[in-house]
Design a protein around this motif. Structure first.
Motif, short mmCIF file in Angstrom:
data_model
loop_
_atom_site.label_atom_id
_atom_site.label_comp_id
_atom_site.label_asym_id
_atom_site.label_seq_id
_atom_site.Cartn_x
_atom_site.Cartn_y
_atom_site.Cartn_z
N LYS A 26 0.86 -1.07 -0.25
CA LYS A 26 0.04 -0.21 0.04
C LYS A 26 0.99 1.47 0.15
O LYS A 26 0.39 2.34 -0.29
N GLU A 27 2.07 1.16 0.90
CA GLU A 27 2.92 2.54 0.19
C GLU A 27 3.31 3.01 -0.94
O GLU A 27 3.91 4.18 -1.16
N VAL A 28 3.14 1.90 -1.35
CA VAL A 28 3.67 2.51 -3.61
C VAL A 28 2.40 2.50 -4.33
O VAL A 28 2.54 3.91 -5.77
N THR A 29 1.03 2.04 -3.37
CA THR A 29 -0.09 2.25 -4.63
C THR A 29 -0.23 3.83 -4.79
O THR A 29 -0.87 3.93 -5.99
N PRO A 30 0.60 4.90 -4.01
CA PRO A 30 0.06 6.31 -4.94
C PRO A 30 0.76 6.84 -5.87
O PRO A 30 -0.15 7.46 -6.63
N PHE A 31 1.62 5.60 -6.36
CA PHE A 31 3.09 6.41 -7.28
C PHE A 31 2.63 5.95 -8.57
O PHE A 31 3.23 5.96 -9.70
N TYR A 32 1.77 4.98 -9.06
CA TYR A 32 1.16 4.12 -10.55
C TYR A 32 -0.06 4.25 -10.58
O TYR A 32 -1.25 4.24 -9.46
N ASN A 33 -0.13 4.04 -11.70
CA ASN A 33 -1.70 3.89 -11.94
C ASN A 33 -2.89 2.44 -11.72
O ASN A 33 -2.99 2.54 -11.26
N ARG A 34 -2.26 1.58 -12.75
CA ARG A 34 -2.74 -0.18 -13.19
C ARG A 34 -1.18 -0.40 -12.64
O ARG A 34 -0.51 -0.70 -13.41
N PHE A 35 -1.85 -1.95 -12.26
CA PHE A 35 -0.41 -2.47 -11.40
C PHE A 35 -0.32 -3.93 -12.67
O PHE A 35 -1.45 -3.72 -13.75
N PRO A 36 0.23 -4.47 -13.43
CA PRO A 36 0.61 -4.83 -14.61
C PRO A 36 0.08 -6.42 -14.88
O PRO A 36 0.38 -7.81 -14.46
N SER A 37 -1.58 -6.52 -14.54
CA SER A 37 -1.83 -7.66 -14.98
C SER A 37 -2.38 -7.31 -15.81
O SER A 37 -3.57 -6.28 -16.97
N ALA A 38 -3.00 -8.82 -16.71
CA ALA A 38 -3.55 -9.22 -17.91
C ALA A 38 -5.13 -7.96 -17.63
O ALA A 38 -5.57 -7.78 -18.82
N GLU A 39 -5.77 -8.79 -17.02
CA GLU A 39 -7.49 -8.21 -16.98
C GLU A 39 -7.04 -6.00 -16.45
O GLU A 39 -7.81 -5.73 -17.06
N ASN A 40 -6.01 -5.51 -15.90
CA ASN A 40 -6.39 -4.16 -15.95
C ASN A 40 -5.72 -3.71 -17.31
O ASN A 40 -6.07 -2.74 -17.19
N PHE A 41 -5.76 -4.47 -18.53
CA PHE A 41 -5.48 -4.00 -19.66
C PHE A 41 -6.74 -3.09 -20.73
O PHE A 41 -6.15 -1.94 -21.15
N GLU A 42 -7.99 -3.85 -19.99
CA GLU A 42 -9.14 -3.36 -20.40
C GLU A 42 -9.14 -2.60 -19.92
O GLU A 42 -9.76 -1.20 -21.05
N ALA A 43 -9.07 -1.88 -18.97
CA ALA A 43 -9.35 -0.21 -18.38
C ALA A 43 -8.14 0.99 -19.35
O ALA A 43 -8.35 1.92 -19.81
N GLN A 44 -6.69 0.11 -19.30
CA GLN A 44 -5.74 1.33 -19.58
C GLN A 44 -6.25 1.31 -20.83
O GLN A 44 -5.73 2.23 -21.57
N ILE A 45 -6.94 0.28 -21.75
CA ILE A 45 -6.97 0.16 -23.27
C ILE A 45 -8.08 1.31 -23.59
O ILE A 45 -7.93 2.28 -24.45
N ALA A 46 -8.77 1.62 -22.89
CA ALA A 46 -9.87 2.58 -23.00
C ALA A 46 -9.32 4.06 -22.02
O ALA A 46 -10.25 5.43 -23.05
N GLU A 47 -9.24 4.07 -21.19
CA GLU A 47 -8.42 5.42 -20.93
C GLU A 47 -7.45 6.32 -22.01
O GLU A 47 -6.92 7.23 -22.52
N LYS A 48 -6.42 5.28 -23.37
CA LYS A 48 -5.68 5.56 -24.24
C LYS A 48 -6.15 6.04 -25.19
O LYS A 48 -6.23 6.96 -25.68
N ARG A 49 -7.39 5.35 -25.97
CA ARG A 49 -8.18 5.49 -26.96
C ARG A 49 -8.59 6.39 -26.77
O ARG A 49 -8.73 7.76 -27.00
N SER A 50 -9.59 6.96 -25.32
CA SER A 50 -10.51 8.43 -24.98
C SER A 50 -9.13 9.41 -24.91
O SER A 50 -9.31 10.54 -25.73
#
Length: 538
Positions: A26-50
């Protein structure tokens, strides 16, 4: 071939910041957006597309045009040509890694970075078939630290490039002429011999460095030959047309010192959380660049200067130069990530521990700039060993985590384990401490002035036990000299100069042995999202 792995923490080579990131502390979570898991790329795709829907069409069009010009002088594969064309489509995204223009690729992890990008793109293509995913190698052509890139290691020898003085000394290394490299090729050829694999390496070296005029073109040729069948796209972003899209961000940097304003509090927060800071921001994180020169820009009393140069501008003159000659402005290590994410439809950046450490300083700056912060992925790390070396390890009774211990730690542990006498005086030390506790109590009841004398005697006797333990251990090492020698020899083979193999050896050392099977073997075995340190026996 067989494969195994250990956790990154068991290697003892990664910082607490990176280990806590991988463990999602939890000490590191403020410093990144999404953790590298296959499932998290769905939201990353939507954000970058926008993000790219607003200005992305022009960026994509220009990006494709620039890439086609940069590839015009080399024979690229059908897979790479297809990926370049796909970048024009709004459902195409990139997986990016970057690296310096090291001579003949430099350390072995150059391969691991690109393999990680190739494999992640492939994995995402299978999971999200409605989109396209392109692996990109971002060449760090604007760096100016020649000493870091001017050599590679092979068979314990350092092949060092000492080019003749040129107009590019001190400037962007990508523009450095490839002079003086025939001598390196001659030495390299003598070292590698006449095998088929050696001749392939020599041919690559010759065509890359003797048939191309500058280091950027030479590196592009070599990286393309190594990875073209996997559709790798290689980008040199030191380009006027691409930098035009970054002008608004550079203007804000010059006028408002935007990165300094946001990165400084983040760095302080990381430090407060107990982590080391990778990069401290300057007030202005831009360089001025021209032939043979790349120096930082400084503002003082409303005027702008180039450090150590007789070059200065008023604010109006500088902004006019920025608008008309954007190629003369070069982002430093803290601004380059933002530039990358502005001109690429990128989802993920793959880097080593040091790289991710400075990326973790940038989240708030990206938020201020309204640019999506990419997923950060630690590149694959690998220890390559022969089957014979692995068998030797097993016969010596060394576990994989033990293999990564410092030499003296491993030897002391194994000597204690295989010794026919007990060289652990912990019981005796505990017994001594207990005896002195009784003496403390006696002194307390009789004469407290004796407490110091009792303490001094306790320290002296404990020290004596420790010295005796060390002497016995040393004697056992002599007695078990053959065992110690084999342990030392194995570690020296696998950890050159006491460090990770991947940070020292050049890929040519393994290509000589495994030839064209080397990269396919890595492609087959490295799984970027599994976040483990691989040990491959080949």
């Amino acid at each position: 071939m067989s494969g195994d792995y250990i956790s990154y923490s068991e290697t003892n080579y990664f910082s607490n910041l990176i280990l806590d990131y991988l463990n999602q502390k939890k000490e590191v979570t403020p410093f990144y957006n999404r953790f590298p898991s296959a499932e998290n790329f769905e939201a990353q795709i939507a954000e970058k597309r926008s993000f790219f829907e607003t200005s992305g069409n022009d960026v994509r069009k220009t990006l494709v045009e620039v890439l086609k010009r940069q590839y015009s002088g080399i024979n690229s594969s059908e897979a790479t040509q297809k990926n370049i064309d796909l970048l024009a489509l709004d459902n195409t995204f990139t997986i990016t890694t970057g690296h310096q223009l090291n001579l003949f690729t430099g350390p072995l992890y150059f391969l691991y970075k690109i393999v990680s990008a190739v494999n992640l793109a492939k994995e995402l293509q299978e999971k999200y078939p409605g989109n396209n995913f392109v692996p990109v190698y971002w060449m760090a052509t604007e760096d100016h630290d020649f000493e870091e890139i001017s050599f590679f290691n092979l068979h314990g020898k350092k092949f060092n490039w000492n080019p003749p003085a040129s107009d590019y000394d001190g400037g962007a290394v990508g523009e450095l002429p490839t002079e003086g490299l025939q001598d390196i090729l001659d030495l390299f050829s003598a070292e590698t011999g006449n095998s088929q694999n050696a001749k392939q390496l020599q041919d690559w070296f010759e065509k890359a460095y003797l048939e191309h005029d500058n280091l950027a073109d030479a590196t592009r040729y070599l990286a393309n030959r190594l990875f073209e069948k996997y559709g790798l796209v290689i980008l040199d972003a030191n380009n006027r047309e691409l930098k035009k899209f970054f002008v608004p961000y550079m203007k804000e940097e010059l006028l408002e010192k935007s990165s300094f304003q946001k990165v400084t509090p983040t760095a302080e927060a990381l430090e407060k959380a107990g982590y080391d800071i990778q990069v401290n921001p300057r007030e202005i994180n831009l360089f001025y660049m021209e032939k043979g020169l790349r120096e930082r820009i400084i503002e003082k009393d409303g005027k702008y200067f180039v450090h150590d140069q007789n070059i200065s501008w008023s604010k109006e003159e500088l902004l006019d130069l920025l608008n008309n000659e954007s190629e003369k402005f070069s982002p430093n290590v803290l601004l380059r990530p933002l530039y990358q994410e502005v001109i690429l439809p990128n989802l993920c950046y793959i880097g080593g521990g040091g790289e991710l450490a400075y990326w973790l300083e940038l989240k708030d700056y990206f938020d201020r700039s309204k640019v999506p912060f990419p997923i950060l992925l630690l590149r694959n790390s690998v220890l390559l060993q022969t089957q014979k070396q692995d068998l030797k390890r097993q016969k010596l009774g060394i576990s994989l985590p033990e293999l990564f211990l410092k030499p003296h730690e491993l030897i002391n542990r194994k000597v204690r384990k295989i010794s026919n006498i007990d060289i652990d005086f912990s019981i005796q030390k505990d017994h001594l401490v207990q005896q002195f506790q009784e003496m403390y109590e006696l002194a307390e009841k009789t004469d407290k002035s004796f407490l110091g004398a009792v303490k001094a005697q306790e320290v002296k006797q404990l020290k004596g036990l420790e010295n005796l333990e060390k002497r016995l251990l040393k004697a056992q090492k002599r007695k078990l000299e053959d065992e110690v020698s084999r342990i030392t020899s194995l570690q020296a083979e696998l950890f050159p100069n006491g460090g990770l193999q991947e940070r020292h050896h050049n890929f040519s050392e393994f290509y000589l042995e495994y030839g064209e099977d080397l990269i396919p073997m890595l492609i087959e075995n490295l799984k970027p999202l599994e976040l483990k340190f691989d040990i491959l026996s080949v």
